[in-house]
Design a protein around this motif. Sequence first.
Motif, PDB file in Angstrom:
ATOM      1  N   LEU A 149      66.398  26.960  28.717  1.00 50.08           N
ATOM      2  CA  LEU A 149      68.026  26.797  29.486  1.00 50.08           C
ATOM      3  C   LEU A 149      67.731  25.451  29.885  1.00 50.08           C
ATOM      4  CD1 LEU A 149      69.305  29.475  30.912  1.00 50.08           C
ATOM      5  CD2 LEU A 149      70.145  28.515  28.936  1.00 50.08           C
ATOM      6  N   GLU A 150      66.386  25.554  30.654  1.00 52.86           N
ATOM      7  CA  GLU A 150      66.539  23.400  31.458  1.00 52.86           C
ATOM      8  C   GLU A 150      66.856  22.496  30.479  1.00 52.86           C
ATOM      9  OE1 GLU A 150      66.178  21.557  34.586  1.00 52.86           O
ATOM     10  OE2 GLU A 150      64.882  23.115  34.956  1.00 52.86           O
ATOM     11  N   ALA A 151      65.816  22.952  29.003  1.00 48.13           N
ATOM     12  CA  ALA A 151      66.115  21.382  27.985  1.00 48.13           C
ATOM     13  C   ALA A 151      67.253  21.704  27.529  1.00 48.13           C
ATOM     14  CB  ALA A 151      64.999  21.674  27.136  1.00 48.13           C
ATOM     15  N   ALA A 152      68.731  22.504  27.667  1.00 46.60           N
ATOM     16  CA  ALA A 152      69.640  22.671  26.893  1.00 46.60           C
ATOM     17  C   ALA A 152      70.558  22.130  27.590  1.00 46.60           C
ATOM     18  CB  ALA A 152      70.228  24.084  27.141  1.00 46.60           C
ATOM     19  N   ARG A 153      69.962  22.024  28.847  1.00 42.04           N
ATOM     20  CA  ARG A 153      71.009  21.056  30.178  1.00 42.04           C
ATOM     21  C   ARG A 153      71.130  19.914  29.270  1.00 42.04           C
ATOM     22  NH1 ARG A 153      70.173  21.813  35.956  1.00 42.04           N
ATOM     23  NH2 ARG A 153      67.930  21.013  35.496  1.00 42.04           N
ATOM     24  N   GLY A 154      70.770  19.376  28.362  1.00 45.05           N
ATOM     25  CA  GLY A 154      70.648  17.925  28.473  1.00 45.05           C
ATOM     26  C   GLY A 154      71.954  17.074  26.884  1.00 45.05           C
TER      27      GLY A 154
ATOM     28  N   LEU B 256      67.266  31.585  23.812  1.00 44.98           N
ATOM     29  CA  LEU B 256      68.465  30.942  24.177  1.00 44.98           C
ATOM     30  C   LEU B 256      69.516  32.079  24.039  1.00 44.98           C
ATOM     31  CD1 LEU B 256      69.271  27.528  22.466  1.00 44.98           C
ATOM     32  CD2 LEU B 256      69.826  28.164  24.977  1.00 44.98           C
ATOM     33  N   SER B 257      69.322  33.254  23.410  1.00 40.34           N
ATOM     34  CA  SER B 257      70.580  33.911  22.802  1.00 40.34           C
ATOM     35  C   SER B 257      70.787  35.126  23.668  1.00 40.34           C
ATOM     36  CB  SER B 257      70.017  34.860  21.213  1.00 40.34           C
ATOM     37  OG  SER B 257      70.984  35.528  21.839  1.00 40.34           O
ATOM     38  N   SER B 258      69.404  34.740  24.341  1.00 40.23           N
ATOM     39  CA  SER B 258      68.464  36.059  25.491  1.00 40.23           C
ATOM     40  C   SER B 258      69.063  35.703  27.008  1.00 40.23           C
ATOM     41  CB  SER B 258      67.172  36.267  25.559  1.00 40.23           C
ATOM     42  OG  SER B 258      66.317  37.041  26.547  1.00 40.23           O
ATOM     43  N   ALA B 259      68.739  34.150  27.244  1.00 37.57           N
ATOM     44  CA  ALA B 259      70.046  33.754  28.688  1.00 37.57           C
ATOM     45  C   ALA B 259      71.635  33.758  28.462  1.00 37.57           C
ATOM     46  CB  ALA B 259      68.614  32.436  28.726  1.00 37.57           C
ATOM     47  N   ILE B 260      72.004  33.713  27.472  1.00 42.01           N
ATOM     48  CA  ILE B 260      73.137  33.627  27.492  1.00 42.01           C
ATOM     49  C   ILE B 260      73.508  35.009  27.726  1.00 42.01           C
ATOM     50  CG2 ILE B 260      75.000  33.704  26.115  1.00 42.01           C
ATOM     51  CD1 ILE B 260      73.661  31.063  24.723  1.00 42.01           C
ATOM     52  N   GLY B 261      72.929  36.730  27.299  1.00 42.96           N
ATOM     53  CA  GLY B 261      73.312  37.380  27.264  1.00 42.96           C
ATOM     54  C   GLY B 261      73.038  37.806  28.924  1.00 42.96           C
ATOM     55  N   LYS B 262      71.714  37.279  29.629  1.00 46.71           N
ATOM     56  CA  LYS B 262      71.468  37.458  31.024  1.00 46.71           C
ATOM     57  C   LYS B 262      72.322  36.845  32.141  1.00 46.71           C
ATOM     58  CE  LYS B 262      66.259  38.443  29.799  1.00 46.71           C
ATOM     59  NZ  LYS B 262      64.966  38.308  30.226  1.00 46.71           N
TER      60      LYS B 262
ATOM     61  N   ASN C 151      78.379  30.602  26.213  1.00 48.62           N
ATOM     62  CA  ASN C 151      77.412  29.813  25.330  1.00 48.62           C
ATOM     63  C   ASN C 151      76.345  29.121  26.126  1.00 48.62           C
ATOM     64  OD1 ASN C 151      78.437  27.469  27.087  1.00 48.62           O
ATOM     65  ND2 ASN C 151      79.883  27.421  24.967  1.00 48.62           N
ATOM     66  N   ARG C 152      75.537  28.176  25.896  1.00 49.52           N
ATOM     67  CA  ARG C 152      74.293  27.670  26.559  1.00 49.52           C
ATOM     68  C   ARG C 152      74.620  27.149  26.770  1.00 49.52           C
ATOM     69  NH1 ARG C 152      71.451  24.107  22.286  1.00 49.52           N
ATOM     70  NH2 ARG C 152      73.274  22.279  21.422  1.00 49.52           N
TER      71      ARG C 152
ATOM     72  N   ASP D 105      77.331  27.266  28.828  1.00 52.02           N
ATOM     73  CA  ASP D 105      77.886  27.539  30.114  1.00 52.02           C
ATOM     74  C   ASP D 105      76.398  28.982  31.022  1.00 52.02           C
ATOM     75  OD1 ASP D 105      80.051  29.002  31.858  1.00 52.02           O
ATOM     76  OD2 ASP D 105      79.686  30.753  30.692  1.00 52.02           O
ATOM     77  N   ALA D 106      75.431  28.893  29.451  1.00 50.33           N
ATOM     78  CA  ALA D 106      75.057  29.668  30.368  1.00 50.33           C
ATOM     79  C   ALA D 106      73.345  28.952  31.219  1.00 50.33           C
ATOM     80  CB  ALA D 106      73.673  30.378  29.788  1.00 50.33           C
ATOM     81  N   ALA D 107      73.686  27.596  31.011  1.00 53.07           N
ATOM     82  CA  ALA D 107      72.887  26.641  32.022  1.00 53.07           C
ATOM     83  C   ALA D 107      73.608  26.552  33.227  1.00 53.07           C
ATOM     84  CB  ALA D 107      72.402  25.448  31.069  1.00 53.07           C
ATOM     85  N   ARG D 108      74.465  26.255  32.743  1.00 56.12           N
ATOM     86  CA  ARG D 108      75.931  25.992  34.402  1.00 56.12           C
ATOM     87  C   ARG D 108      75.614  27.195  34.597  1.00 56.12           C
ATOM     88  NH1 ARG D 108      80.218  27.921  36.588  1.00 56.12           N
ATOM     89  NH2 ARG D 108      80.856  28.845  34.689  1.00 56.12           N
ATOM     90  N   ILE D 109      75.836  28.743  35.095  1.00 53.19           N
ATOM     91  CA  ILE D 109      75.817  29.318  35.577  1.00 53.19           C
ATOM     92  C   ILE D 109      74.442  29.845  35.467  1.00 53.19           C
ATOM     93  CG2 ILE D 109      75.998  32.087  35.347  1.00 53.19           C
ATOM     94  CD1 ILE D 109      77.544  31.896  33.161  1.00 53.19           C
ATOM     95  N   ALA D 110      73.184  29.439  35.578  1.00 55.96           N
ATOM     96  CA  ALA D 110      71.647  29.538  35.790  1.00 55.96           C
ATOM     97  C   ALA D 110      71.980  28.388  37.178  1.00 55.96           C
ATOM     98  CB  ALA D 110      71.199  28.812  35.087  1.00 55.96           C
ATOM     99  N   GLU D 111      72.251  27.538  36.674  1.00 61.44           N
ATOM    100  CA  GLU D 111      71.849  25.912  37.988  1.00 61.44           C
ATOM    101  C   GLU D 111      72.618  26.490  39.561  1.00 61.44           C
ATOM    102  OE1 GLU D 111      72.108  21.498  38.244  1.00 61.44           O
ATOM    103  OE2 GLU D 111      73.356  22.636  36.372  1.00 61.44           O
ATOM    104  N   ASP D 112      74.367  26.637  39.299  1.00 61.26           N
ATOM    105  CA  ASP D 112      75.014  27.028  39.926  1.00 61.26           C
ATOM    106  C   ASP D 112      73.832  28.435  40.666  1.00 61.26           C
ATOM    107  OD1 ASP D 112      76.695  25.743  39.408  1.00 61.26           O
ATOM    108  OD2 ASP D 112      78.172  26.660  38.855  1.00 61.26           O
ATOM    109  N   SER D 113      72.911  29.051  40.578  1.00 59.16           N
ATOM    110  CA  SER D 113      72.148  30.415  41.075  1.00 59.16           C
ATOM    111  C   SER D 113      71.462  29.977  41.495  1.00 59.16           C
ATOM    112  CB  SER D 113      72.245  31.172  40.000  1.00 59.16           C
ATOM    113  OG  SER D 113      73.738  32.050  39.437  1.00 59.16           O
TER     114      SER D 113
END
Length: 201
Positions: free
Chosen positions: A149-154, A176-182, A187-188, A190-198
């Motif tokens: 997810l960190e790498a996907a932020r770029g 990525l699929s697992s991280a999006i689900g968790k 999408n990736r 959005d998952a990266a944004r949620i993870a960063e905000d948390s």
Amino acid sequence: MIKLLIADDQALVRGALSALLGLEPDIDVVAEVGRGDEVVDAALRTSPDVALLDIEMPGLDGIAAAAQLRERVPGCRALIVTTFGRPGYLTRAMRAGASGFVVKDTPAAQLADAVRRVAQGLRVVDPALAAESLAQGESPLTERETDVLEAARGGGSIADIARILHLSEGTVRNHLSSAIGKTGGRNRADAARIAEDSGWL
């Protein structure tokens, strides 16, 4: 006297913290730096009792700087002071060896008290953030999912992420699929944004 090092990339904030805390009769600001990768060198030069560290700094973030201080200058305790009161940051900071975690809108008298308590070897944590952190719990992401997810932020492609992390494209897709689900992301990105905000990234 408590010797204090202040690390914040915003000169105005750094100066204000230095001026406010320098007014305290028992606190002596011995160093100010604007980058995380300057913290250890400044601490080795000035032997502070406490380092006040912002999280988001160039060179090295405050959490990584706290971990380096614990290893290389064990006599200096880290107190994280940040605008970003994210529960995940609190957990990561404590794991890195920080003795305290407060937000920047803490009143000056309370901040000075936090410096004193950390200098005495006590832990100081913003109560609202501690409650939120307990309610939220640990990051649900594995270490590898966090890396992906960190790498996907770029915004790179699956192939770009695979190349950066030395993984196969299929493995990247699975993580990525697992991280999006968790995270519950759409999408990736959005998952990266949620993870960063948390505070998980």
